[in-house]
Design a protein around this motif. Structure first.
Motif, PDB file in Angstrom:
ATOM      1  N   PHE A 369      32.510   9.037  33.700  1.00  0.00           N
ATOM      2  CA  PHE A 369      33.623   8.414  33.644  1.00  0.00           C
ATOM      3  C   PHE A 369      34.291   8.839  35.207  1.00  0.00           C
ATOM      4  O   PHE A 369      34.131   9.063  35.939  1.00  0.00           O
ATOM      5  CB  PHE A 369      34.939   9.785  32.917  1.00  0.00           C
ATOM      6  N   ASP A 370      35.172   7.184  35.124  1.00  0.00           N
ATOM      7  CA  ASP A 370      35.441   7.016  36.734  1.00  0.00           C
ATOM      8  C   ASP A 370      37.422   7.406  37.117  1.00  0.00           C
ATOM      9  O   ASP A 370      37.668   6.671  36.270  1.00  0.00           O
ATOM     10  CB  ASP A 370      35.486   5.164  36.770  1.00  0.00           C
ATOM     11  N   PHE A 371      37.049   8.758  37.562  1.00  0.00           N
ATOM     12  CA  PHE A 371      38.639   8.857  37.755  1.00  0.00           C
ATOM     13  C   PHE A 371      39.296   7.682  38.611  1.00  0.00           C
ATOM     14  O   PHE A 371      40.391   8.277  38.679  1.00  0.00           O
ATOM     15  CB  PHE A 371      38.889  10.957  38.106  1.00  0.00           C
ATOM     16  N   GLY A 372      38.489   7.018  39.179  1.00  0.00           N
ATOM     17  CA  GLY A 372      39.750   6.806  40.074  1.00  0.00           C
ATOM     18  C   GLY A 372      39.953   5.292  39.223  1.00  0.00           C
ATOM     19  O   GLY A 372      40.783   4.713  39.859  1.00  0.00           O
ATOM     20  N   ASN A 373      39.643   5.500  37.573  1.00  0.00           N
ATOM     21  CA  ASN A 373      40.303   4.446  37.467  1.00  0.00           C
ATOM     22  C   ASN A 373      41.761   4.606  37.044  1.00  0.00           C
ATOM     23  O   ASN A 373      42.378   4.942  36.342  1.00  0.00           O
ATOM     24  CB  ASN A 373      39.674   4.173  35.619  1.00  0.00           C
ATOM     25  N   GLU A 374      42.506   3.769  37.746  1.00  0.00           N
ATOM     26  CA  GLU A 374      44.249   4.126  38.354  1.00  0.00           C
ATOM     27  C   GLU A 374      45.530   4.224  36.319  1.00  0.00           C
ATOM     28  O   GLU A 374      46.310   4.007  36.026  1.00  0.00           O
ATOM     29  CB  GLU A 374      45.006   3.228  38.846  1.00  0.00           C
ATOM     30  N   ALA A 375      44.493   2.402  35.750  1.00  0.00           N
ATOM     31  CA  ALA A 375      44.810   1.959  34.862  1.00  0.00           C
ATOM     32  C   ALA A 375      44.818   3.468  34.101  1.00  0.00           C
ATOM     33  O   ALA A 375      45.866   3.611  32.435  1.00  0.00           O
ATOM     34  CB  ALA A 375      44.425   0.775  33.979  1.00  0.00           C
ATOM     35  N   TYR A 376      44.704   4.553  33.891  1.00  0.00           N
ATOM     36  CA  TYR A 376      44.420   5.851  32.970  1.00  0.00           C
ATOM     37  C   TYR A 376      44.651   5.995  32.924  1.00  0.00           C
ATOM     38  O   TYR A 376      45.705   6.996  32.417  1.00  0.00           O
ATOM     39  CB  TYR A 376      42.627   6.153  33.055  1.00  0.00           C
ATOM     40  N   PHE A 377      45.151   6.258  34.077  1.00  0.00           N
ATOM     41  CA  PHE A 377      46.746   7.251  34.672  1.00  0.00           C
ATOM     42  C   PHE A 377      47.803   7.086  33.773  1.00  0.00           C
ATOM     43  O   PHE A 377      48.933   7.689  34.028  1.00  0.00           O
ATOM     44  CB  PHE A 377      46.056   7.853  36.140  1.00  0.00           C
ATOM     45  N   ARG A 378      47.552   5.819  34.489  1.00  0.00           N
ATOM     46  CA  ARG A 378      48.809   4.914  34.198  1.00  0.00           C
ATOM     47  C   ARG A 378      49.292   5.154  32.847  1.00  0.00           C
ATOM     48  O   ARG A 378      50.530   5.164  32.853  1.00  0.00           O
ATOM     49  CB  ARG A 378      49.352   3.217  34.780  1.00  0.00           C
ATOM     50  N   GLU A 379      48.860   4.853  32.004  1.00  0.00           N
ATOM     51  CA  GLU A 379      48.882   4.767  30.719  1.00  0.00           C
ATOM     52  C   GLU A 379      48.617   6.483  30.551  1.00  0.00           C
ATOM     53  O   GLU A 379      50.456   6.993  29.362  1.00  0.00           O
ATOM     54  CB  GLU A 379      47.068   4.745  29.747  1.00  0.00           C
ATOM     55  N   ILE A 380      48.765   7.355  30.765  1.00  0.00           N
ATOM     56  CA  ILE A 380      48.941   8.648  30.565  1.00  0.00           C
ATOM     57  C   ILE A 380      50.757   9.525  31.186  1.00  0.00           C
ATOM     58  O   ILE A 380      51.231   9.527  29.944  1.00  0.00           O
ATOM     59  CB  ILE A 380      47.986  10.112  31.528  1.00  0.00           C
ATOM     60  N   TYR A 381      50.955   8.848  32.217  1.00  0.00           N
ATOM     61  CA  TYR A 381      51.871   9.437  32.908  1.00  0.00           C
ATOM     62  C   TYR A 381      53.151   8.613  32.398  1.00  0.00           C
ATOM     63  O   TYR A 381      54.712   8.822  32.107  1.00  0.00           O
ATOM     64  CB  TYR A 381      52.051   8.910  33.971  1.00  0.00           C
ATOM     65  N   ASP A 382      52.777   7.089  31.453  1.00  0.00           N
ATOM     66  CA  ASP A 382      53.517   6.575  30.791  1.00  0.00           C
ATOM     67  C   ASP A 382      54.130   7.248  29.460  1.00  0.00           C
ATOM     68  O   ASP A 382      55.100   7.238  28.882  1.00  0.00           O
ATOM     69  CB  ASP A 382      53.345   4.942  30.377  1.00  0.00           C
ATOM     70  N   TYR A 383      52.986   7.919  29.420  1.00  0.00           N
ATOM     71  CA  TYR A 383      53.199   8.301  27.817  1.00  0.00           C
ATOM     72  C   TYR A 383      53.335   9.263  27.595  1.00  0.00           C
ATOM     73  O   TYR A 383      54.317   9.627  27.069  1.00  0.00           O
ATOM     74  CB  TYR A 383      52.064   8.475  27.313  1.00  0.00           C
ATOM     75  N   MET A 384      53.601  10.189  29.317  1.00  0.00           N
ATOM     76  CA  MET A 384      54.232  12.205  29.263  1.00  0.00           C
ATOM     77  C   MET A 384      55.827  11.315  29.437  1.00  0.00           C
ATOM     78  O   MET A 384      56.771  12.005  29.361  1.00  0.00           O
ATOM     79  CB  MET A 384      53.253  12.088  30.642  1.00  0.00           C
ATOM     80  N   ASP A 385      56.140   9.967  30.129  1.00  0.00           N
ATOM     81  CA  ASP A 385      57.559  10.251  30.329  1.00  0.00           C
ATOM     82  C   ASP A 385      58.387   9.849  29.053  1.00  0.00           C
ATOM     83  O   ASP A 385      59.224   9.750  28.907  1.00  0.00           O
ATOM     84  CB  ASP A 385      57.474   8.897  30.904  1.00  0.00           C
TER      85      ASP A 385
END
Length: 446
Positions: A369-385
């Motif tokens: 897994f590439d934890f540098g994938n910004e789109a992955y974390f953006r999706e998490i934070y957007d869903y949390m919001d």
């Protein structure tokens, strides 16, 4: 950074600081709404900055449990407005330190000797300071040592501090009091353990020894004879905290090696030991250009009950979750849905949780897994919001999630955050942990 010559230790003194801060926060709100009457386009950025500064100034002067809660909140990206998370993150390793006389007084009270009597050399100026204690550099037997000193009054103020900080946490996070009650009990038990330095010393020796075979991890040696209920002496580890390390523009190879080491460290503890270093904030790690990472501070260790462990990691198995009956049973066991829920509520909350679980468990379902994938974390934070904004979440009358999930979720969120900052590309598949448990090859322990 300016040193503190005293810390309020009585309940009255500490409560007084909170009352004063509460008045400041109230004044900030009045200013904000006055400005908004004149200019409706004004957002809350300035309000958040003013409140964050006032609250952090108070918490950093009080230290202890109050500041620790701020530290915990700063680790959950997306939970707090940026002004709060940026300010509270300072508590991880750059809080105002205690003055020299208070440090000496702690030695005299707990070890019966001054630092200069115990060590060949002792630096009175703190190397860094956090929420529960601060660290000084010393030398003995020709070796550099790190001496961790607990702030005065911390152990005795845990319960009262949490009662005082709770209203601020509720207002900042926007969570109902019923939710906070459930989890503040868990927080209190962990904070009481963190103030027990004898327990921390025991856990430090035990867990660092059990994890010593994991590649690229470095642990300090510990010195019980130079430790007490408020002092821990260990080897000094060289390295940089995450922020400083990244400023040096380290190679991707070093980032990956450190990321892999941290992933392995946490998976081995959770799956093999059923207990875990549950304080993965950047201040507890020292990173090096060669891809090794120093780990210390085992004050916060979460022991994982077997029933919780079994159900929690069933969430990773997509085949199990396809079965509606099994999924509801797991959600019920983890207190994500409740026996009193209506069918409509069960359907609604199960759907919300399933989408979040699919996102958060994605690294476990892939070999790499590439934890540098910004789109992955953006999706998490957007869903949390999205979740935090839902009326049904805000008006829920029950806390959703076992108290045990608080520190386990916090551990994984903290780990993910560090791996994201490192942009680490690592092996995350199920075979990795099996290989680690089979190898048992000693690593470097200083």
């Amino acid at each position: 950074m300016k040193e503190q010559s005293n810390i309020p230790t009585t309940k009255v003194e500490r409560a007084g600081r909170f009352v004063t801060t509460g008045l400041k926060v109230g004044t900030n709100y009045i200013k904000h709404y006055t400005r908004k009457l004149m200019d409706p386009s004004i957002n809350k950025d300035a309000l958040h900055e003013d409140n964050a500064a006032d609250i952090y100034d108070t918490l950093s002067s009080l230290k202890g449990s109050a500041l620790k809660v701020a530290q915990m909140l700063s680790m959950d990206k997306g939970m707090l407005p940026k002004a709060y998370s940026d300010k509270f993150a300072m508590s991880q390793y750059s809080a105002p330190p205690l003055s020299g006389p208070l440090v000496i007084n702690t030695f005299m009270k707990t070890l019966g000797q001054s630092p200069t009597q115990l060590y060949d050399k002792f630096e009175l100026k703190a190397a860094n300071a956090a929420s529960i204690g601060q660290v000084h550099k010393a030398w003995k037997w020709g070796n550099p040592l790190a001496v961790k000193i607990q702030y005065p009054g911390v152990a005795n103020s845990v319960k009262s501090d949490l009662r005082l900080v709770k209203p601020f946490a509720i207002r900042i996070v926007g969570m109902n009091e019923v939710d906070m009650d459930k989890y503040f009990d868990e927080i209190e038990s962990k904070l009481l353990e963190e103030t027990d330095y004898k327990l921390e010393l025991q856990r430090s020796v035990e867990l660092s020894g059990q994890c010593a075979h994991i590649p690229n991890l470095v642990f300090p040696g510990y010195y019980p004879a130079l430790s007490s209920d408020r002092i821990i002496t260990m080897d000094w580890l060289e390295g940089q905290h995450l922020k400083e390390f990244l400023l040096q523009n380290p190679s991707q190879e070093a980032r990956n090696k450190i990321g892999q080491a941290l992933w392995d460290f946490y998976q081995f503890q959770v799956h093999q030991l059923r207990k875990v270093h549950a304080d993965p904030h950047p201040g507890n790690f020292l990173m090096r250009e060669d891809g090794t990472v120093g780990i210390f501070d085992f004050g916060c260790v979460k022991e994982i009950p077997e029933h919780f462990y079994v159900n929690y990691f069933k969430l990773v198995d997509k085949e199990i979750l396809k079965d509606e009956v099994q999924r509801r049973e797991i959600y019920t066991n983890l207190e994500m849905i409740h026996p009193t829920d209506t069918e409509k509520e069960i359907t609604f909350f199960s759907g919300l949780f399933q989408q979040m679980i699919d996102l958060l468990t994605l690294p476990f379902t892939q070999e790499r897994f590439d934890f540098g994938n910004e789109a992955y974390f953006r999706e998490i934070y957007d869903y949390m919001d999205y979740l935090y904004g839902l009326k049904e979440i805000k008006e829920s009358k029950v806390a959703r999630g076992s108290r045990h999930s608080l520190y386990i979720n916090r551990t994984y969120f903290g780990l993910y955050s560090i791996l994201s900052d490192l942009k680490a590309d690592i092996i995350t598949g199920p075979h990795r942990i099996a290989d680690l448990m089979a190898e048992q090859t000693p690593a470097t322990v200083y």
